[in-house]
Design an enzyme around this catalytic site. Structure first.
Site, PDB file in Angstrom:
ATOM      1  N   ASP A   1      -1.777  23.004  11.035  1.00 28.89           N
ATOM      2  CA  ASP A   1      -1.665  22.989  12.484  1.00 28.89           C
ATOM      3  C   ASP A   1      -1.170  21.587  12.878  1.00 28.89           C
ATOM      4  O   ASP A   1      -1.221  20.662  12.057  1.00 28.89           O
ATOM      5  CB  ASP A   1      -3.071  23.288  13.033  1.00 28.89           C
TER       6      ASP A   1
ATOM      7  N   ASP B   1      -1.441  19.655  16.561  1.00 27.76           N
ATOM      8  CA  ASP B   1      -2.286  18.831  17.435  1.00 27.76           C
ATOM      9  C   ASP B   1      -3.741  18.857  16.986  1.00 27.76           C
ATOM     10  O   ASP B   1      -4.326  19.923  16.786  1.00 27.76           O
ATOM     11  CB  ASP B   1      -2.202  19.340  18.885  1.00 27.76           C
TER      12      ASP B   1
HETATM   13  O1  LIG Z   1      -1.473  24.649  17.651  1.00 23.45           O
HETATM   14  P1  LIG Z   1      -1.416  23.185  17.947  1.00 23.45           P
HETATM   15  O2  LIG Z   1      -0.328  22.473  17.230  1.00 23.45           O
HETATM   16  O3  LIG Z   1      -2.752  22.536  17.730  1.00 23.45           O
HETATM   17  O4  LIG Z   1      -1.088  23.095  19.497  1.00 23.45           O
HETATM   18  C1  LIG Z   1      -2.069  23.484  20.455  1.00 23.45           C
HETATM   19  C2  LIG Z   1      -1.789  22.805  21.763  1.00 23.45           C
HETATM   20  O5  LIG Z   1      -1.704  21.414  21.450  1.00 23.45           O
HETATM   21  C3  LIG Z   1      -1.307  20.535  22.494  1.00 23.45           C
HETATM   22  O6  LIG Z   1      -2.389  20.364  23.393  1.00 23.45           O
HETATM   23  C4  LIG Z   1      -3.509  19.735  22.813  1.00 23.45           C
HETATM   24  O7  LIG Z   1      -3.159  18.408  22.355  1.00 23.45           O
HETATM   25  C5  LIG Z   1      -2.736  17.496  23.416  1.00 23.45           C
HETATM   26  C6  LIG Z   1      -2.286  16.207  22.771  1.00 23.45           C
HETATM   27  O8  LIG Z   1      -3.270  15.650  21.976  1.00 23.45           O
HETATM   28  C7  LIG Z   1      -3.882  17.315  24.400  1.00 23.45           C
HETATM   29  O9  LIG Z   1      -3.502  16.458  25.455  1.00 23.45           O
HETATM   30  C8  LIG Z   1      -4.291  18.692  24.964  1.00 23.45           C
HETATM   31  O10 LIG Z   1      -5.422  18.551  25.803  1.00 23.45           O
HETATM   32  C9  LIG Z   1      -4.622  19.664  23.837  1.00 23.45           C
HETATM   33  O11 LIG Z   1      -4.864  20.967  24.326  1.00 23.45           O
HETATM   34  C10 LIG Z   1      -0.081  21.018  23.197  1.00 23.45           C
HETATM   35  O12 LIG Z   1       0.206  20.173  24.292  1.00 23.45           O
HETATM   36  C11 LIG Z   1      -0.213  22.460  23.628  1.00 23.45           C
HETATM   37  O13 LIG Z   1       0.981  22.899  24.204  1.00 23.45           O
HETATM   38  C12 LIG Z   1      -0.491  23.280  22.366  1.00 23.45           C
HETATM   39  O14 LIG Z   1      -0.573  24.651  22.677  1.00 23.45           O
END
Ligand SMILES: O=P(O)(O)OC[C@H]1O[C@H](O[C@H]2O[C@H](CO)[C@@H](O)[C@H](O)[C@H]2O)[C@H](O)[C@@H](O)[C@@H]1O
Length: 379
Positions: A122, A124
């Site tokens: 994954d 983020d």
């Molecule tokens: O499947 P992933 O790669 O883990 O993506 C999931 C979401 O990640 C991001 O949001 C998350 O991380 C951000 C940066 O650290 C944070 O600000 C946010 O609160 C988290 O939810 C991304 O911006 C989303 O679009 C993804 O769906």
């Protein structure tokens, strides 16, 4: 390895309602069933009764669900509140059930004896730390080097909720497989893998939700940007086949307003559904497709689906990663590794605390695979 195709062009940009996708995949992997399916699109075979808006958070309210997605509220365990000291105790107890993948590395590699490993990561919260601004979620150069190195020995894919293009920009490694939009946008390497002599000609693509693209990009995203623009801190992110509505930087008093706008949007677009991530509400097609399906699809397409020969490992931190953990656990296919600094129930087998431990784990895997491939040279 290429995404496997028995046909001249592996590129699939449309879900092709009546014929099947050109990539060779098993029926059960399709987001729609081949039987009884007529002509109106893959979403038809999903029960038409729209699940409760919060199907994935059971009986909790929107607000509770939004709060529980906040890392600021994770010192609850088994219904009890803990101080931060208690959290350490709780974490250690929890690790009895979800041992550290670092201390279990020997066990993991011995289960992979005589098998190939396939690695799914994954983005983020796994490869990059969670930060306030989603546009600033950069991974470190050390992490990039670790991923580049492991991909020399192990087929490696990034499975993200972000758009594929965005996550590719963040990761910057063309030799990997990418599945963006929670697995709804899959692509193979755009340049040869290190151990490959022949050039990769196609960016093999699979997009089971392609028919949703105009609706999501031209209507849903645009309207959410417009209606949330007066809410300070709200951020709407276009993830191509899904839209993320971030409330991390929104005052808690306005969370219900954010939720209301998302709920109103879902009412207007009954073919879309909601999922929760970390302080983010995500709107996506009502399609039987998720990160678990994407992993299954990639394994099948890469001819890596036999549990006898392959050990898939998936590392992720979020609720949406649970679909992949579940797929690996239920089929006895391989191991999920949950990245979390606090105890939580999961379908994963192992745990890691944070991205720095993820990097250590990736490096250990690479060292192991490198030594195995050296040994192979001598037998
Ligand atoms: O499947 P992933 O790669 O883990 O993506 C999931 C979401 O990640 C991001 O949001 C998350 O991380 C951000 C940066 O650290 C944070 O600000 C946010 O609160 C988290 O939810 C991304 O911006 C989303 O679009 C993804 O769906």
């Amino acid at each position: 390895m290429d995404l496997k195709s028995n046909h001249s062009s592996p590129i699939l940009t449309d879900p092709m309602p009546i014929t099947k996708p050109r990539l060779r995949i098993h029926d059960s992997l399709l987001p729609y069933s081949s039987s009884g399916f007529i002509s109106q699109g893959p979403f038809l075979t999903i029960p038409w009764k729209k699940p409760g808006l919060l199907d994935d958070v059971l009986s909790t309210s929107w607000f509770d669900a939004m709060k529980s997605s906040s890392p600021r509220n994770i010192i609850k365990y088994n219904g009890y509140d803990f101080s931060s000291d208690d959290v350490d105790v709780a974490y250690n107890n929890w690790m009895l059930k979800y041992p550290s993948a670092l201390t279990s590395i020997e066990q993991i590699v011995s289960s992979a004896k005589g098998k190939k490993i396939a690695l799914f990561l994954d983005y983020d919260g796994t490869l990059s730390p969670i930060v306030d601004n989603p546009d600033d979620a950069f991974m470190s150069n050390a992490m990039r080097a670790a991923v580049r190195n492991v991909a020399k020995y192990i087929p490696t894919a990034i499975i993200s909720g972000r758009s594929r293009e965005k996550v590719l920009r963040f990761v910057g490694l063309k030799e990997l497989y990418y599945a963006g939009s929670h697995g709804m946008d899959i692509m193979g390497p755009v340049q040869p893998l290190a151990d490959r002599t022949t050039e990769v000609k196609d960016e093999s693509l699979y997009q089971p939700a392609s028919e949703f693209l105009p609706m999501i990009n031209e209507q849903v995203f645009v309207s959410l940007v417009e209606i949330t623009k007066h809410i300070e801190g709200a951020k709407v992110e276009n993830n191509k086949f899904c839209v993320s509505v971030h409330y991390r930087n929104v005052d808690e008093k306005s969370w219900t307003t954010v939720a209301q706008y998302v709920q109103d949007t879902l009412k207007r677009y009954p073919r879309l559904r909601l999922t929760h991530g970390r302080m983010v509400l995500e709107i996506r097609p009502m399609l039987k497709w998720d990160k678990g399906k994407a992993v299954e699809f990639l394994l099948e397409s890469l001819d890596l689906s036999s549990s006898e020969d392959v050990l898939p490992i998936y590392v992720g931190d979020d609720r949406t990663d649970e679909d992949a953990f579940k797929f690996l656990r239920e089929g006895g296919h391989g191991y999920g590794i949950l990245v979390t600094p606090a105890p939580k129930e999961s379908n994963a087998y192992y745990s890691l605390r944070d991205p720095s431990e993820v990097m250590e784990f990736i490096n250990s895997l690479a060292i192991h695979k490198k030594s195995v491939s050296r040994f192979d040279l001598y037998i």
